[in-house]
Design a protein around this motif. Structure first.
Motif, mmCIF file in Angstrom:
data_model
loop_
_atom_site.group_PDB
_atom_site.id
_atom_site.type_symbol
_atom_site.label_atom_id
_atom_site.label_comp_id
_atom_site.label_asym_id
_atom_site.label_seq_id
_atom_site.Cartn_x
_atom_site.Cartn_y
_atom_site.Cartn_z
ATOM 1 N N ASP A 312 -5.462 -3.631 4.460
ATOM 2 C CA ASP A 312 -5.719 -3.823 3.040
ATOM 3 C C ASP A 312 -6.882 -4.801 2.906
ATOM 4 O O ASP A 312 -6.826 -5.919 3.419
ATOM 5 C CB ASP A 312 -4.459 -4.367 2.360
ATOM 6 C CG ASP A 312 -4.615 -4.500 0.857
ATOM 7 O OD1 ASP A 312 -5.589 -5.144 0.416
ATOM 8 O OD2 ASP A 312 -3.757 -3.984 0.116
ATOM 9 N N HIS A 367 -9.788 2.440 -6.650
ATOM 10 C CA HIS A 367 -8.565 1.665 -6.419
ATOM 11 C C HIS A 367 -7.886 1.922 -5.078
ATOM 12 O O HIS A 367 -6.720 1.602 -4.896
ATOM 13 C CB HIS A 367 -7.554 1.866 -7.559
ATOM 14 C CG HIS A 367 -8.171 1.718 -8.915
ATOM 15 N ND1 HIS A 367 -8.932 0.623 -9.261
ATOM 16 C CD2 HIS A 367 -8.167 2.542 -9.990
ATOM 17 C CE1 HIS A 367 -9.368 0.778 -10.504
ATOM 18 N NE2 HIS A 367 -8.926 1.936 -10.964
ATOM 19 N N ASP A 368 -8.625 2.475 -4.133
ATOM 20 C CA ASP A 368 -8.110 2.578 -2.766
ATOM 21 C C ASP A 368 -8.486 1.295 -2.031
ATOM 22 O O ASP A 368 -9.658 0.910 -1.981
ATOM 23 C CB ASP A 368 -8.727 3.787 -2.058
ATOM 24 C CG ASP A 368 -8.091 4.053 -0.695
ATOM 25 O OD1 ASP A 368 -7.318 3.195 -0.218
ATOM 26 O OD2 ASP A 368 -8.372 5.113 -0.106
ATOM 27 N N GLN A 369 -7.497 0.612 -1.443
ATOM 28 C CA GLN A 369 -7.746 -0.673 -0.795
ATOM 29 C C GLN A 369 -7.698 -0.603 0.724
ATOM 30 O O GLN A 369 -7.898 -1.612 1.393
ATOM 31 C CB GLN A 369 -6.720 -1.714 -1.290
ATOM 32 C CG GLN A 369 -6.840 -1.996 -2.762
ATOM 33 C CD GLN A 369 -5.840 -3.011 -3.264
ATOM 34 O OE1 GLN A 369 -5.499 -3.020 -4.440
ATOM 35 N NE2 GLN A 369 -5.344 -3.873 -2.419
ATOM 36 N N ASP A 370 -7.437 0.568 1.280
ATOM 37 C CA ASP A 370 -7.303 0.712 2.728
ATOM 38 C C ASP A 370 -8.683 0.867 3.364
ATOM 39 O O ASP A 370 -9.388 1.850 3.112
ATOM 40 C CB ASP A 370 -6.432 1.939 3.047
ATOM 41 C CG ASP A 370 -5.958 1.956 4.485
ATOM 42 O OD1 ASP A 370 -6.712 1.507 5.379
ATOM 43 O OD2 ASP A 370 -4.826 2.419 4.732
ATOM 44 N N ASN A 373 -10.014 4.061 4.943
ATOM 45 C CA ASN A 373 -10.469 5.177 4.115
ATOM 46 C C ASN A 373 -11.883 4.960 3.589
ATOM 47 O O ASN A 373 -12.314 5.653 2.671
ATOM 48 C CB ASN A 373 -9.517 5.384 2.933
ATOM 49 C CG ASN A 373 -8.115 5.718 3.382
ATOM 50 O OD1 ASN A 373 -7.932 6.306 4.445
ATOM 51 N ND2 ASN A 373 -7.126 5.335 2.584
ATOM 52 N N PHE A 454 -14.117 8.454 3.269
ATOM 53 C CA PHE A 454 -13.543 8.646 1.940
ATOM 54 C C PHE A 454 -13.706 10.099 1.513
ATOM 55 O O PHE A 454 -14.420 10.888 2.139
ATOM 56 C CB PHE A 454 -14.217 7.712 0.931
ATOM 57 C CG PHE A 454 -15.714 7.744 0.989
ATOM 58 C CD1 PHE A 454 -16.437 8.750 0.360
ATOM 59 C CD2 PHE A 454 -16.415 6.763 1.678
ATOM 60 C CE1 PHE A 454 -17.819 8.790 0.418
ATOM 61 C CE2 PHE A 454 -17.798 6.788 1.738
ATOM 62 C CZ PHE A 454 -18.505 7.807 1.101
ATOM 63 N N HIS A 458 -5.909 12.184 2.964
ATOM 64 C CA HIS A 458 -5.502 11.051 3.786
ATOM 65 C C HIS A 458 -4.524 11.493 4.856
ATOM 66 O O HIS A 458 -3.412 11.918 4.575
ATOM 67 C CB HIS A 458 -4.845 9.972 2.904
ATOM 68 C CG HIS A 458 -5.823 9.330 1.984
ATOM 69 N ND1 HIS A 458 -5.483 8.340 1.108
ATOM 70 C CD2 HIS A 458 -7.161 9.545 1.805
ATOM 71 C CE1 HIS A 458 -6.551 7.962 0.431
ATOM 72 N NE2 HIS A 458 -7.571 8.680 0.830
ATOM 73 N N ASP A 477 1.380 2.578 -2.448
ATOM 74 C CA ASP A 477 0.830 2.792 -3.778
ATOM 75 C C ASP A 477 0.857 1.523 -4.609
ATOM 76 O O ASP A 477 0.019 1.320 -5.474
ATOM 77 C CB ASP A 477 1.616 3.889 -4.510
ATOM 78 C CG ASP A 477 1.338 5.260 -3.910
ATOM 79 O OD1 ASP A 477 0.279 5.403 -3.284
ATOM 80 O OD2 ASP A 477 2.181 6.153 -4.054
ATOM 81 N N ALA A 480 -2.260 -0.517 -4.711
ATOM 82 C CA ALA A 480 -3.442 -0.070 -5.428
ATOM 83 C C ALA A 480 -3.654 -1.008 -6.602
ATOM 84 O O ALA A 480 -2.730 -1.323 -7.329
ATOM 85 C CB ALA A 480 -3.248 1.360 -5.922
ATOM 86 N N HIS A 492 -5.381 7.764 -6.693
ATOM 87 C CA HIS A 492 -5.980 6.562 -6.150
ATOM 88 C C HIS A 492 -6.749 6.931 -4.896
ATOM 89 O O HIS A 492 -6.220 7.515 -3.965
ATOM 90 C CB HIS A 492 -4.905 5.507 -5.843
ATOM 91 C CG HIS A 492 -4.353 4.882 -7.080
ATOM 92 N ND1 HIS A 492 -5.058 3.973 -7.826
ATOM 93 C CD2 HIS A 492 -3.169 5.063 -7.711
ATOM 94 C CE1 HIS A 492 -4.327 3.602 -8.862
ATOM 95 N NE2 HIS A 492 -3.180 4.246 -8.816
ATOM 96 N N GLY A 493 -8.003 6.529 -4.879
ATOM 97 C CA GLY A 493 -8.882 6.948 -3.805
ATOM 98 C C GLY A 493 -9.781 8.069 -4.301
ATOM 99 O O GLY A 493 -9.514 8.719 -5.321
#
Length: 696
Positions: A312, A367-370, A373, A454, A458, A477, A480, A492-493
């Motif tokens: 994250d 809003h994807d925090q990984d 990705n 991205f 996923h 989730d 996010a 998200h993503g």
């Protein structure tokens, strides 16, 4: 040359953000979104301008230490609101208000669609007010008020999205852990009040030497040592030192702007500031300083290890905050209080920059925090990329960047310390240089360089880049950010075919403004702050017993010479090795971390579980407390109090009444008989001695 500061000017600094907070909080619907953000931004801007004016006057020799409002007098104890403004306070005022102003502006873009928009602005302005009251205080009562106020507002902000179970858990965790620290803090204040006879800093400091000669009642411990350790336990909670650090990573459940505010300029820096302010007391106890030194060293090194396995983006930066707070604490323990505060200042700028840049990435990534990705964002988000790079270079201590001057000074100061634990601290802060560089550029390379990962379905991630913690996997989730609760139906993503985009100017402008001090502030201020008179009447130091600052001054030959000399030192090459290793592992040879992950699986498991501290707290401490509470409830409350004292006494009275009831028949002849028997018994009792004598 001014000798004192205007009380009106000083009052404006905390009251302007408070006014903005009240307008946004109580009149939010009336003024609307624009009114709420303009009211709070204007309030913080006024506070920043006034703080800058105060700093300018302080540099010209002005000082202020007086009561503003007397609240209560109990015997000889005076409870009051007062300000102490010197170099330390003025610097903190400018840092707090500037970073807060950047966060306020950034929030316009980050929270623009959130239904709690006005409420959020009210909270962050109130947070700023609370921190200002803390740093400006001249007495322990006001210090404690500000201390608890920042804790309360952080609780509200971490749980801002209160419909999320993870946010509720996180803010309760922060609140409870900080209560543990605050219990020690108030005990320390109580000891100083009991033996110092005052809540005023100056009066307590004046009695420090006298208290240092006293023993804690019933022991052979030094009274001042116990008091200082109690105060530092409070700092361990607020500034997230081991083992009271567990709340800080979970605070990422709050929106990114508040992550930046908590981690950069408020709350977590409160403990560092407090110990520096209490330097006249800590200098009198080597035991307390040694305790501070060891705790800081543990935090600096072992929290850095946890940053290596985070996926994250916000949590990577959060663990870097933990580690850097450890560095500051180590400097405090080495009696280099000025160096600790110097790192606090430089860290505030580049850490706020890194958090806000992470938020910009989150916006661009929908809003994807990984970080697994991401990849290749450099060409899509050039401003976010360059500011992130500058912040990362400052964080790892690159020569000429702000973080270099403060971080390198900490390492040198620890080498000069002769306290117990200094050897371990030297190892921790030196090894931490490599660790910091590795996890910082691991994140940087995975986000901005390499393959674009991205816009794809996923897939199940292997262990190529480590693991997020246990909660992250369970609540993916929930992590996010931004508008997750109110737009849960949105994806998200980035969807297949979508590309990232640069953030709007209200997001990127604060990044650019924070990037400037992240690069130059260390070079410009190291000489006056560490080797000039800036802290001369703010921080105490015994250069004979604790020679760290004396040795640093002897080795300092200017900011340029210091940076050039660093190119030959071990920390520089460790940082370079960390960057190179991250580049090799995550851009050139990703098979290496995969193989290491398999080979070091037990170690990875320990790191994933954060040294099992959360497990221990939840299954041992919390379970033990629950068991004790249940025992006291069922055995003590229900069994003894309710069952014996209350219900038992009621049953006893009822039983006695039942027996007596059989004698209450209403028949006069029975009452007369009882009366006659009573008279006969009374006469017998009275006449028995006489009759016994006659018989003998």
């Amino acid at each position: 040359m001014a000798s004192t500061l205007s009380q009106g000017l000083l009052l404006t600094v905390p009251l302007a953000p408070l006014a903005g907070s009240l307008i946004a909080g109580f009149a939010g619907k009336a003024v609307g979104r624009r009114g709420a953000h303009w009211a709070t931004i204007l309030g913080v801007f006024v506070a920043f301008i006034c703080s800058a004016m105060v700093l300018a006057q302080v540099l010209n020799g002005a000082r202020y230490n007086a009561t503003v409002y007397e609240w209560m007098v109990v015997g000889k104890l005076v409870m009051e609101i007062g300000f102490l403004v010197d170099g330390l306070t003025a610097m903190m005022m400018v840092v707090v208000t500037f970073v807060s102003l950047m966060v306020h502006i950034y929030t316009i873009g980050y929270m623009e669609e959130d239904p709690g928009y006005q409420r959020f602005f009210s909270y962050i302005a109130l947070f700023t007010f609370s921190m200002l009251m803390l740093v400006m205080s001249n007495n322990f009562l006001q210090l404690f008020f500000g201390w608890e106020a920042v804790g309360l507002v952080s609780y509200l902000l971490i749980g801002f999205w209160f419909k999320r179970p993870t946010a509720i858990f996180a803010n309760l965790k922060a609140f409870v852990v900080n209560r543990v620290g605050d219990f020690g803090f108030i005990l320390g204040i109580g000891l100083l009040l009991a033996y110092g006879g005052s809540l005023n800093y100056g009066e307590v400091f004046a009695k420090g030497a006298e208290m240092a000669k006293l023993a804690f009642p019933g022991t052979d411990w030094g009274l001042l040592t116990v008091a200082c350790i109690c105060l530092f336990i409070g700092a361990m909670g607020k500034s997230a030192q081991f083992p009271l650090h567990v709340w800080l990573p979970d605070s990422m459940e709050g929106p990114t702007p508040i992550s930046a505010l908590i981690h950069a300029a408020t709350m977590v820096t409160a403990g560092i500031f407090m110990v520096a302010r209490m330097s006249p007391l800590f200098e009198l106890s080597d035991t307390a300083l040694s305790f501070v030194l060891v705790i800081g060293a543990i935090t600096a090194l072992f929290m850095g290890f946890l940053g290596i396995i985070q996926n994250d983006i916000k949590r990577v930066v959060a663990y870097s905050t933990l580690s850097q707070l450890g560095y500051m604490t180590v400097a405090l323990g080495a009696s280099a209080y000025g160096v600790a505060v110097f790192h606090l200042m430089t860290h505030a700028f580049f850490k706020a920059l890194l958090f806000l840049a992470a938020g910009s990435v989150i916006i661009g990534m929908h809003h994807d925090q990984d970080i697994r990705n991401m990849g290749g964002l450099r060409k899509y988000m050039p401003i976010t990329w360059i500011t992130s790079l500058l912040g990362s270079l400052a964080l790892i201590g690159t020569p000429f960047f702000a973080g270099f001057y403060s971080k390198d000074s900490i390492i040198e100061a620890v080498h000069a310390s002769h306290l117990p634990g200094a050897g371990f601290a030297v190892f921790a802060v030196t090894a931490g240089v490599f660790v910091t560089a590795f996890y910082s550029f691991r994140m940087y390379f995975l986000v901005f360089h390499g393959e674009e990962r991205f816009g794809k379905a996923h897939e199940e991630h292997g262990h190529a880049h480590g693991h997020a913690d246990a909660h992250a996997d369970v609540h993916a989730d929930a992590h996010a950010d931004a508008h997750a609760d109110d737009h849960a139906e949105e994806h998200h993503g980035l969807a297949p075919g979508q590309k990232p985009h640069e953030s709007p100017w209200v997001v990127t402008a604060p990044l650019l403004l924070l990037a400037v001090p992240s690069v130059v502030i260390g070079f410009l201020t190291i000489q006056p702050m560490l080797y000039g008179d800036f802290f001369k009447d703010s921080i105490a130091g015994d250069l004979v017993r604790h020679p760290a600052m004396k040795e640093l001054a002897e080795q300092f030959h200017g900011a340029t010479a210091m940076a050039l000399h660093a190119l030959q030192t071990l920390p520089f090459w460790l940082a370079a090795a960390g960057v190179f290793t991250a580049w090799l592992f995550y851009l050139k040879a990703p098979a290496i971390p995969v193989a290491l992950d398999r080979a070091l699986k037990p170690l990875r498991t320990v790191l994933e579980n954060k040294y099992y501290m959360d497990w221990f707290n939840e299954h041992v401490l919390a379970a033990g407390a629950r068991l004790l509470g249940t025992g006291l409830w069922k055995g003590g409350d229900q069994g003894i109090i309710d069952g014996v004292l209350i219900d038992g006494s009621a049953r006893a009275v009822g039983g006695f009444a039942g027996v007596m009831r059989t004698w209450q028949t209403g028949r006069l002849y029975q009452y007369a008989l009882v009366m006659l028997l009573g008279i006969f018994g009374l006469l017998t009792w009275q006449l028995w001695p006489f009759l016994s004598a006659q018989i003998r």
